[in-house]
Design a protein around this motif. Structure first.
Motif, PDB file in Angstrom:
ATOM      1  N   THR A 172     -33.249  14.567   2.787  1.00 53.01           N
ATOM      2  CA  THR A 172     -32.574  15.801   3.211  1.00 53.01           C
ATOM      3  C   THR A 172     -33.334  17.000   2.644  1.00 53.01           C
ATOM      4  N   ASP A 173     -33.639  17.987   3.498  1.00 50.88           N
ATOM      5  CA  ASP A 173     -34.394  19.145   3.012  1.00 50.88           C
ATOM      6  C   ASP A 173     -33.590  20.444   3.008  1.00 50.88           C
ATOM      7  N   LEU A 174     -32.341  20.388   3.447  1.00 58.07           N
ATOM      8  CA  LEU A 174     -31.448  21.544   3.373  1.00 58.07           C
ATOM      9  C   LEU A 174     -30.021  21.030   3.432  1.00 58.07           C
ATOM     10  N   VAL A 175     -29.200  21.417   2.446  1.00 54.15           N
ATOM     11  CA  VAL A 175     -27.798  21.007   2.416  1.00 54.15           C
ATOM     12  C   VAL A 175     -26.922  22.176   2.823  1.00 54.15           C
ATOM     13  N   LEU A 176     -25.979  21.902   3.704  1.00 50.93           N
ATOM     14  CA  LEU A 176     -24.969  22.860   4.122  1.00 50.93           C
ATOM     15  C   LEU A 176     -23.670  22.378   3.506  1.00 50.93           C
ATOM     16  N   LEU A 263     -33.461  20.976  -4.318  1.00 48.59           N
ATOM     17  CA  LEU A 263     -32.882  20.834  -2.990  1.00 48.59           C
ATOM     18  C   LEU A 263     -32.106  22.108  -2.656  1.00 48.59           C
ATOM     19  N   PRO A 264     -32.539  22.902  -1.664  1.00 45.86           N
ATOM     20  CA  PRO A 264     -31.842  24.148  -1.352  1.00 45.86           C
ATOM     21  C   PRO A 264     -30.489  23.881  -0.701  1.00 45.86           C
ATOM     22  N   VAL A 265     -29.530  24.775  -0.990  1.00 47.90           N
ATOM     23  CA  VAL A 265     -28.155  24.610  -0.529  1.00 47.90           C
ATOM     24  C   VAL A 265     -27.651  25.926   0.053  1.00 47.90           C
TER      25      VAL A 265
END
Length: 365
Positions: A172-176, A263-265
């Motif tokens: 996963t490269d972007l978490v929402l 990990l960006p969120v």
């Protein structure tokens, strides 16, 4: 839970890559500032990826942490009046029928994962993968008692960290990051009020659409919970146990470990923002790994984002919860990455002059 060692493990996104992205942006054909917010977002994505130009956002994912809150019994939520339970909200997501599912499909079939942290329901009513991180059933009524024990808060925090590791390890490269929980905005408001040093009335919002009468009940519940929060204000885990509960503890653990794992969120609403404010107290560098989706109309969210110096990416005011607002940022972030990576860049001046002056330029004289 050794919060000191976790804090030490958090590093800021790479400043050299961010500076390189800003210089690279000056060589793109569009004038500086012409792409507005995309310029800053592109530089941020470059810094979190440690790559310039940026790579495309290929594997975004919605993570929704669900849990029940005992304070809902105080009449603080319109869901209670309507007879809607958190389990109903979770089932809608699992069935693909919630707003977040619809918006995730329009954003490119972004996967949606919902995780039970403390639903007040039998775990057998949920798929095994959804219930495997459950800490307890429901939580205490925070205006009268602790939301959970310190041990349960630790377990929930660790569950959130494990979830972050699962997502980072899977690519996963972007978490929402979203949440589902009847009464959750009340606990979030208590945390924000305690950490920002403001009164209950400053942070009490309308949540699920409550009327004035329910708003007064909610304000009173937040006021009473604040009295219990202030004595443990200096201890994040004790604060989460007293007035946050397992769901907010798990969100906090997820956010902290996501920063550790680079990990960006994107924060969806007030509940995720409140958890982020707790994590800021633990590791101030972690805030650089987060962005916020949109204002939701909740004053506690506004207060938390202001304290963390995070400006929302949009002004859509979506507040349905469950990660729906965060999903709307996916096209924007993908566009920021593509603008930096795909627009043709001019060669640096140093490279142009590497072979000496352009002789043809002097022939005219």
């Amino acid at each position: 839970m050794n919060l000191h060692s976790l804090s030490a493990a958090v590093q800021r996104p790479d400043p050299e890559t961010e500076a390189a992205a800003e210089q690279y942006r000056l060589r793109l054909p569009a004038p500086a500032g012409a792409l507005g917010q995309l310029d800053a977002l592109g530089a941020w994505l470059a810094s979190v990826q440690e790559r310039c130009p940026t790579e495309p956002i290929a594997r975004p994912r919605v993570i929704v942490l669900a849990g029940d809150h005992g304070v809902a019994a105080a009449g603080v939520s319109a869901h209670t009046e309507r007879g809607t339970t958190t389990l109903d909200l979770v089932r809608a997501v699992l069935d693909g029928a919630a707003p977040v599912n619809v918006l995730a499909r329009t954003a490119g079939d972004v996967p949606v994962r919902v995780v039970d942290i403390c639903l007040d329901a039998d775990p057998e009513q949920l798929p095994p993968d959804t219930a495997k991180h459950r800490v307890r059933r429901g939580s205490g009524r925070i205006d009268h008692e602790d939301a959970c024990t310190l041990e349960e808060a630790d377990a929930a925090f660790a569950a959130g960290m494990a979830l972050a590791d699962e997502e980072a390890d899977s690519g996963t490269d972007l978490v929402l990051l979203g949440d589902l929980g009847v009464g959750s905005t009340t606990g979030a408001a208590v945390l924000v009020a305690a950490l920002c040093g403001v009164d209950a009335s400053v942070v009490t919002g309308r949540g699920s659409g409550i009327d004035d009468y329910a708003w007064m009940h909610k304000c009173a519940a937040i006021r009473d919970a604040l009295r219990r929060a202030r004595p443990v204000l200096g201890e994040p885990m004790e604060l989460l146990a007293a007035v946050g509960g397992p769901q907010l503890a798990a969100l906090s653990g997820f956010l902290l470990q996501s920063a550790v794992r680079r990990l960006p969120v994107v924060l969806d609403g007030v509940v995720a923002a409140a958890a982020a404010l707790v994590v800021q107290r633990i590791a101030h560098r972690a805030t650089d790994w987060w962005r916020a989706a949109t204002p939701t109309g909740e004053p506690a969210q506004d207060k938390a984002l202001e304290r963390m110096l995070i400006e929302p990416l949009m002004q859509h005011k979506v507040h349905t919860g469950g990660g729906a607002a965060a999903v709307l940022t996916v096209p924007l972030l993908k566009a920021a990455a593509a603008a930096l990576a795909e627009l043709p860049a001019a060669e640096p001046v140093a490279e142009k002059m590497a072979d000496g002056p352009d002789v043809d330029a002097y022939d005219a004289t």
